[in-house]
Design a protein around this motif. Structure first.
Motif, mmCIF file in Angstrom:
data_model
loop_
_atom_site.group_PDB
_atom_site.id
_atom_site.type_symbol
_atom_site.label_atom_id
_atom_site.label_comp_id
_atom_site.label_asym_id
_atom_site.label_seq_id
_atom_site.Cartn_x
_atom_site.Cartn_y
_atom_site.Cartn_z
ATOM 1 N N ILE A 1 0.866 -1.187 0.000
ATOM 2 C CA ILE A 1 0.000 0.000 0.000
ATOM 3 C C ILE A 1 0.897 1.230 0.000
ATOM 4 O O ILE A 1 1.743 1.398 0.894
ATOM 5 C CB ILE A 1 -0.923 0.011 1.225
ATOM 6 C CG1 ILE A 1 -1.864 -1.208 1.194
ATOM 7 C CG2 ILE A 1 -1.731 1.303 1.274
ATOM 8 C CD1 ILE A 1 -2.750 -1.311 2.418
ATOM 9 N N ASN A 2 0.767 2.063 -1.018
ATOM 10 C CA ASN A 2 1.553 3.282 -1.131
ATOM 11 C C ASN A 2 0.713 4.475 -0.686
ATOM 12 O O ASN A 2 -0.466 4.601 -1.059
ATOM 13 C CB ASN A 2 1.998 3.495 -2.577
ATOM 14 C CG ASN A 2 3.005 2.434 -3.016
ATOM 15 O OD1 ASN A 2 4.183 2.543 -2.757
ATOM 16 N ND2 ASN A 2 2.496 1.409 -3.681
ATOM 17 N N GLU B 1 -3.244 -1.045 -8.716
ATOM 18 C CA GLU B 1 -4.486 -0.275 -8.685
ATOM 19 C C GLU B 1 -4.444 0.897 -9.672
ATOM 20 O O GLU B 1 -5.477 1.363 -10.168
ATOM 21 C CB GLU B 1 -4.732 0.236 -7.266
ATOM 22 C CG GLU B 1 -6.102 0.859 -7.069
ATOM 23 C CD GLU B 1 -6.322 1.350 -5.647
ATOM 24 O OE1 GLU B 1 -7.481 1.556 -5.273
ATOM 25 O OE2 GLU B 1 -5.313 1.522 -4.925
ATOM 26 N N THR B 2 -3.256 1.355 -10.053
ATOM 27 C CA THR B 2 -3.130 2.515 -10.940
ATOM 28 C C THR B 2 -3.229 2.144 -12.418
ATOM 29 O O THR B 2 -3.193 3.022 -13.277
ATOM 30 C CB THR B 2 -1.788 3.211 -10.679
ATOM 31 O OG1 THR B 2 -0.723 2.271 -10.870
ATOM 32 C CG2 THR B 2 -1.733 3.761 -9.262
ATOM 33 N N PHE B 3 -3.291 0.831 -12.701
ATOM 34 C CA PHE B 3 -3.456 0.415 -14.096
ATOM 35 C C PHE B 3 -4.936 0.579 -14.466
ATOM 36 O O PHE B 3 -5.760 -0.272 -14.100
ATOM 37 C CB PHE B 3 -3.010 -1.044 -14.281
ATOM 38 C CG PHE B 3 -1.525 -1.191 -14.465
ATOM 39 C CD1 PHE B 3 -0.650 -0.241 -13.970
ATOM 40 C CD2 PHE B 3 -1.003 -2.263 -15.175
ATOM 41 C CE1 PHE B 3 0.719 -0.365 -14.145
ATOM 42 C CE2 PHE B 3 0.367 -2.397 -15.353
ATOM 43 C CZ PHE B 3 1.224 -1.445 -14.832
ATOM 44 N N PHE C 1 -2.690 0.662 -4.023
ATOM 45 C CA PHE C 1 -2.063 -0.584 -3.589
ATOM 46 C C PHE C 1 -1.685 -1.412 -4.816
ATOM 47 O O PHE C 1 -2.212 -1.221 -5.928
ATOM 48 C CB PHE C 1 -2.998 -1.398 -2.679
ATOM 49 C CG PHE C 1 -4.164 -2.019 -3.393
ATOM 50 C CD1 PHE C 1 -4.047 -3.292 -3.966
ATOM 51 C CD2 PHE C 1 -5.381 -1.351 -3.500
ATOM 52 C CE1 PHE C 1 -5.124 -3.878 -4.623
ATOM 53 C CE2 PHE C 1 -6.452 -1.930 -4.156
ATOM 54 C CZ PHE C 1 -6.324 -3.192 -4.722
ATOM 55 N N SER C 2 -0.773 -2.358 -4.589
ATOM 56 C CA SER C 2 -0.333 -3.268 -5.641
ATOM 57 C C SER C 2 0.140 -4.563 -5.002
ATOM 58 O O SER C 2 0.502 -4.603 -3.819
ATOM 59 C CB SER C 2 0.815 -2.643 -6.445
ATOM 60 O OG SER C 2 1.948 -2.430 -5.609
ATOM 61 N N ASN C 3 0.110 -5.607 -5.770
ATOM 62 C CA ASN C 3 0.715 -6.859 -5.307
ATOM 63 C C ASN C 3 1.363 -7.550 -6.488
ATOM 64 O O ASN C 3 0.935 -7.393 -7.634
ATOM 65 C CB ASN C 3 -0.299 -7.774 -4.617
ATOM 66 C CG ASN C 3 -1.395 -8.224 -5.549
ATOM 67 O OD1 ASN C 3 -1.803 -7.487 -6.434
ATOM 68 N ND2 ASN C 3 -1.895 -9.436 -5.357
ATOM 69 N N PHE D 1 6.212 9.998 -10.589
ATOM 70 C CA PHE D 1 5.851 10.096 -9.183
ATOM 71 C C PHE D 1 4.523 10.835 -9.059
ATOM 72 O O PHE D 1 4.307 11.875 -9.691
ATOM 73 C CB PHE D 1 6.942 10.822 -8.399
ATOM 74 C CG PHE D 1 8.169 9.980 -8.198
ATOM 75 C CD1 PHE D 1 8.267 9.148 -7.084
ATOM 76 C CD2 PHE D 1 9.207 10.014 -9.103
ATOM 77 C CE1 PHE D 1 9.397 8.371 -6.890
ATOM 78 C CE2 PHE D 1 10.334 9.232 -8.920
ATOM 79 C CZ PHE D 1 10.434 8.402 -7.805
ATOM 80 N N VAL D 2 3.645 10.280 -8.247
ATOM 81 C CA VAL D 2 2.332 10.873 -8.030
ATOM 82 C C VAL D 2 2.073 10.949 -6.535
ATOM 83 O O VAL D 2 2.682 10.226 -5.743
ATOM 84 C CB VAL D 2 1.233 10.050 -8.711
ATOM 85 C CG1 VAL D 2 1.407 10.041 -10.233
ATOM 86 C CG2 VAL D 2 1.223 8.616 -8.172
ATOM 87 N N VAL D 3 1.184 11.857 -6.191
ATOM 88 C CA VAL D 3 0.743 11.949 -4.800
ATOM 89 C C VAL D 3 -0.647 11.325 -4.749
ATOM 90 O O VAL D 3 -1.646 11.969 -5.022
ATOM 91 C CB VAL D 3 0.720 13.404 -4.302
ATOM 92 C CG1 VAL D 3 0.261 13.449 -2.842
ATOM 93 C CG2 VAL D 3 2.092 14.030 -4.444
#
Length: 448
Positions: A74-75, A296-298, A93-95, A87-89
């Motif tokens: 989790i970012n 999650e960002t895809f 999450f990713s796995n 880079f984003v604010v």
């Protein structure tokens, strides 16, 4: 009902203990029982099992290494978007999932030498277990023969007591007839008490010898043991002629587990030098892997995150390659390990020579004792027969009043001493002969 069952159990245990105490044991039975129940022997067995597993693992080390990894992350705050690399604010999450494998193609023959060394060490501990079994068998045999010796002393002491009782009664009758004075009765009584004390001491020594055998066997729930001896039959086959140390040593050198174990340890130390030397060579390995992940960002153009199944398929990546490592400078540690391994090899080879020297000296002593006992056995037998005749004559002279009690006591003690010496020499001969038979490779003990 429960109390009744408990009572039956107690009766059964007492009955079993009674049977164990009443059982008569041969030497072979004592040794077999000790081998099965000795706790110290178990420790050597466990060491052997440990070395066996080490050997098996050294073989398995040739197999490829395969590892699977997975993580869930989790970012939060400023983080790199795995989709765009910017880079984003944003919180997301990713796995990921990965499967990696590598196999050594060349490591200076370290693994091959390690397999050989661990196999040799495993074989060495097997020989050491066998050596410990032999040592236990010898301790049991020594304890067994000690019981024979003290049983012989008790028998001799009983004979002395019987003679003293007979003489005491004889003196009483002689005093009644007026042929002896009252002081003679005190002398006879004193001699009887001395023989009874000697009998008690011999019985105590016998009890201590039995306790030693019981403890060596780890025989529980008993304080007494009865043994079966065959000294008469063994004594007949005692004489084999003069022995030579060199011929006995050559046979013992070929089979003795202690020597074989040390030989194997010396060979293993030599292979360990090869293992240490392998650190000086370059190493070459092959690696490969496959990985994928879900992020999650895809997202598509509408901002919807791609489903897990699709990302798992589309994000899959594979890699493979060859890795070469060349040692250049590592603080001279690799060469130092080689030197240490060489020193250990020299130490093990020196230990082998020490063991061989000790074995030869032990056999020299045994052979010298054997050749000496050939003469001592016959001389002690002749001395015992001569003292027996002397005592018989003294007894008859005492009954006729021709000698006093002190002279009879002296003759009786000389006869008892000769019996004691003959018994001692015969048992020494038996133990010496069995030990030499063992070193000659004869089946003295039924041990595998």
């Amino acid at each position: 009902m429960i109390h009744f069952l408990r009572l039956l159990l107690i009766i059964f245990l007492l009955w079993s203990t009674s049977l164990m105490a009443q059982k008569s044991w041969t030497l072979d039975e004592c040794i077999s029982y000790a081998l099965e129940n000795n706790l110290q022997l178990n420790d050597f067995e466990y060491t052997n099992l440990s070395n066996k597993e080490m050997y098996r693992q050294s073989v398995r080390n040739l197999l490829p290494v395969l590892n699977a990894n997975s993580d869930y992350t989790i970012n939060s705050g400023r983080a790199e978007d795995p989709n765009t690399g910017t880079f984003v604010v944003q919180d997301f999450f990713s796995n990921s999932y990965s499967l990696q494998s590598n196999i050594d193609l060349f490591r200076g023959f370290q693994k091959i030498n390690s397999i050989k060394a661990s196999k040799l060490l495993y074989s060495a501990t097997k020989e050491e277990v066998l050596q410990q079994k032999y040592l236990l068998a010898f301790r049991v045999m020594q304890a067994f023969n000690n019981i024979q010796f003290f049983e012989g002393l008790v028998a001799i002491a009983n004979e002395q007591v019987d003679v003293s009782k007979t003489n005491y009664k004889l003196v009483e009758k002689q005093i009644e007839l007026g042929l002896m004075a009252g002081a003679d009765l005190y002398e006879a009584q004193s001699l009887l008490l001395a023989d009874e004390l000697n009998l008690t001491q011999s019985e105590n020594q016998l009890a201590a010898a039995k306790l030693t055998l019981i403890q060596e066997m780890n025989l529980e729930n008993t304080s007494d043991i009865q043994i079966i001896t065959d000294m008469g039959h063994k004594a007949e086959a005692q004489v084999l002629g003069i022995m030579e140390s060199d011929s006995v040593y050559e046979k013992a050198r070929d089979f003795l587990p202690l020597i074989k174990a040390q030989e194997l340890r010396a060979q293993a130390a030599k292979k360990q030098v090869g293992v240490a030397r392998g650190n000086l060579y370059p190493s070459l390995s092959l690696f490969a892997g496959i990985g994928t992940g879900y992020f999650e960002t895809f997202q598509d153009s509408l901002g919807n995150t791609f489903p897990f199944r699709q990302q798992f398929r589309d994000n899959t990546s594979r890699f493979y390659g060859i890795s070469l490592s060349v040692p250049i400078s590592n603080g001279w540690s690799a060469r130092s390990r080689v030197k240490q391994a060489k020193i250990e090899r020299l130490r093990q080879e020196n230990n082998l020579e020490v063991q061989e020297q000790v074995l030869f000296q032990t056999i020299q002593q045994l052979v010298q004792e054997y050749n000496s006992l050939l003469v001592e056995t016959e001389q002690s037998r002749q001395n015992m027969e001569a003292q027996r005749l002397s005592f018989t004559i003294a007894q008859k002279r005492y009954e006729k009043g021709m000698i006093n009690a002190i002279e009879l006591f002296t003759a009786k003690n000389l006869f008892a001493s000769a019996q004691n010496e003959n018994l001692q020499v015969r048992l020494r001969s038996e133990i010496n002969k069995s030990t030499l038979d063992f070193y000659r490779g004869l089946p003295v003990f039924n041990i595998n």
